[in-house]
Design an enzyme around this catalytic site. Structure first.
Site, PDB file in Angstrom:
ATOM      1  N   ALA A  64      40.479   3.955  -5.209  1.00 52.50           N
ATOM      2  CA  ALA A  64      39.584   4.866  -4.471  1.00 52.50           C
ATOM      3  C   ALA A  64      40.091   5.072  -3.053  1.00 52.50           C
ATOM      4  O   ALA A  64      40.017   6.185  -2.500  1.00 52.50           O
ATOM      5  CB  ALA A  64      38.159   4.308  -4.463  1.00 52.50           C
ATOM      6  N   ASP A 116      32.137   2.487  -5.235  1.00 54.96           N
ATOM      7  CA  ASP A 116      33.446   2.327  -4.577  1.00 54.96           C
ATOM      8  C   ASP A 116      33.785   3.557  -3.734  1.00 54.96           C
ATOM      9  O   ASP A 116      34.121   3.449  -2.554  1.00 54.96           O
ATOM     10  CB  ASP A 116      34.564   2.128  -5.615  1.00 54.96           C
ATOM     11  CG  ASP A 116      34.598   0.710  -6.145  1.00 54.96           C
ATOM     12  OD1 ASP A 116      33.562   0.032  -6.083  1.00 54.96           O
ATOM     13  OD2 ASP A 116      35.658   0.283  -6.631  1.00 54.96           O
TER      14      ASP A 116
HETATM   15  O1  PMV Z   1      35.954  -2.089  -9.133  1.00 52.62           O
HETATM   16  P1  PMV Z   1      35.268  -3.398  -9.131  1.00 52.62           P
HETATM   17  O2  PMV Z   1      35.967  -4.461  -9.901  1.00 52.62           O
HETATM   18  O3  PMV Z   1      34.852  -3.829  -7.744  1.00 52.62           O
HETATM   19  O4  PMV Z   1      33.891  -3.251  -9.940  1.00 52.62           O
HETATM   20  C1  PMV Z   1      33.035  -2.234  -9.642  1.00 52.62           C
HETATM   21  C2  PMV Z   1      31.639  -2.706  -9.743  1.00 52.62           C
HETATM   22  C3  PMV Z   1      30.941  -2.487 -11.071  1.00 52.62           C
HETATM   23  O5  PMV Z   1      29.555  -2.555 -10.754  1.00 52.62           O
HETATM   24  C4  PMV Z   1      31.280  -3.590 -12.049  1.00 52.62           C
HETATM   25  C5  PMV Z   1      31.267  -1.148 -11.699  1.00 52.62           C
HETATM   26  C6  PMV Z   1      30.695   0.060 -10.961  1.00 52.62           C
HETATM   27  O6  PMV Z   1      31.144   1.182 -11.267  1.00 52.62           O
HETATM   28  O7  PMV Z   1      29.803  -0.086 -10.121  1.00 52.62           O
END
Ligand code: PMV
Length: 316
Positions: free
Chosen positions: A109, A151
């Site tokens: 991202a 994110d």
């Molecule tokens: O990208 P990560 O590993 O930080 O995981 C994102 C967080 C989750 O809640 C698991 C997925 C999401 O889309 O919110």
């Protein structure tokens, strides 16, 4: 069309609390890691060259016109050009990043946000945080299938946020700066697989998982209040409780539990896995005095890498 040389960057991120349940409509809190960033630079290219992209960390180079529609960088560039109603420029877009790839620190991202901003700036335009976040969300779908949107939001806004899927993000005013240690387990994990697995379990036993998600939602609301009041002891306890519920959800691992226990035993105010789990990272909330002992304890407990970030009050 003339190209103005431009360079932009975007931070990494960490999820403080509420991962997974955020996919199911509950709140979560995410924090930008301003000291670790992805970078993008755009320079004019030879006439007729089109947009050439250089991914420095991966030592790869490609032309926009050669990319498949589902290539994340190609998709990002097309979304920016479509939004600005501009044709493909003759330019070179170079990307590089301090962030480890596929580590839950938002590297994908952050690259998209930096690239979108640099490309827009090179065309003498500026994209709002909202637009950049929306473009990055579309690209995140290629990586993760059904991302919650947390994110792209925290990285585009670059400030601590309280996030509920489908709602405008609410900035959090951190009352007292605090330190987070982020420790990598050395175990690769796939966000897409972890999210799919939790969804399967929820569909098999919705009454149980809805209670777990609701409990985490309550923890996140309390954590927001604790962060806004500077109640760091309480925040630590809430992070610990969130970890136990993530373990109940089935996304922890013995290696992650070991790191979490080691951080707590060495004086962290709280510790939990962060992100998708099943590997990846844990975070530990520490005070300045316990930063070094907790870092040492994490290394002894098997952390592959430990990063430090200070979450400060100065976002306004
Ligand atoms: O990208 P990560 O590993 O930080 O995981 C994102 C967080 C989750 O809640 C698991 C997925 C999401 O889309 O919110």
């Amino acid at each position: 069309m003339s190209i103005t040389p431009a360079e932009r960057s975007a931070p990494g991120k960490v999820i403080l609390c509420g991962e997974h349940s955020v996919v199911h409509g509950r709140p979560a809190i995410a924090i930008p890691i301003s000291g670790m960033r992805a970078h993008a630079r755009v320079e004019p290219g030879p006439p007729g060259s089109g947009l050439r992209m250089r991914a420095s960390n991966l030592k790869r180079e490609f032309l926009l016109r050669d990319l498949q529609p589902d290539h994340p960088l190609g998709r990002a560039a097309h979304l920016v050009l479509d939004h600005l109603q501009q044709p493909e420029p003759d330019a070179i877009l170079t990307l590089w990043s301090d962030l480890p790839i596929a580590s839950g620190m938002g590297s994908g991202a952050a690259i998209t946000v930096a690239a979108a901003r640099a490309l827009a700036a090179s065309l003498d335009s500026q994209l709002s945080a909202d637009i950049v976040s929306g473009i990055t969300f579309e690209v995140e779908k290629i990586h993760h299938g059904t991302p919650s949107g947390i994110d792209n939001t925290v990285i585009a806004w670059e400030r601590p946020i309280y996030f509920v899927k489908g709602q405008a993000p609410e900035p959090i005013r951190i009352h007292t700066p605090f330190h987070l240690l982020i420790a990598n387990s050395g175990i690769a994990s796939s966000t897409r697989e972890a999210v799919d697995e939790v969804r399967r379990r929820w569909m098999a036993t919705p009454s149980y998982y809805d209670v777990v998600f609701n409990c985490i939602g309550a923890i996140v609301r309390a954590a927001r209040a604790a962060a806004e009041q500077g109640a760091l002891q309480a925040l630590g306890t809430l992070l610990n409780e969130n970890h136990e519920l993530l373990a109940k959800m089935g996304v922890s691992l013995p290696q992650l539990d070991r790191l979490v226990q080691a951080a707590r035993a060495a004086g962290a105010l709280g510790a939990k896995l962060t992100g998708s789990g099943q590997g990846g990272n844990i975070i530990a909330l520490v005070e300045a005095e316990t930063l070094e002992p907790v870092r040492d304890a994490l290394v002894v407990a098997g952390a592959a890498t430990v990063w430090h970030t200070q979450v400060s009050t100065g976002y306004d």
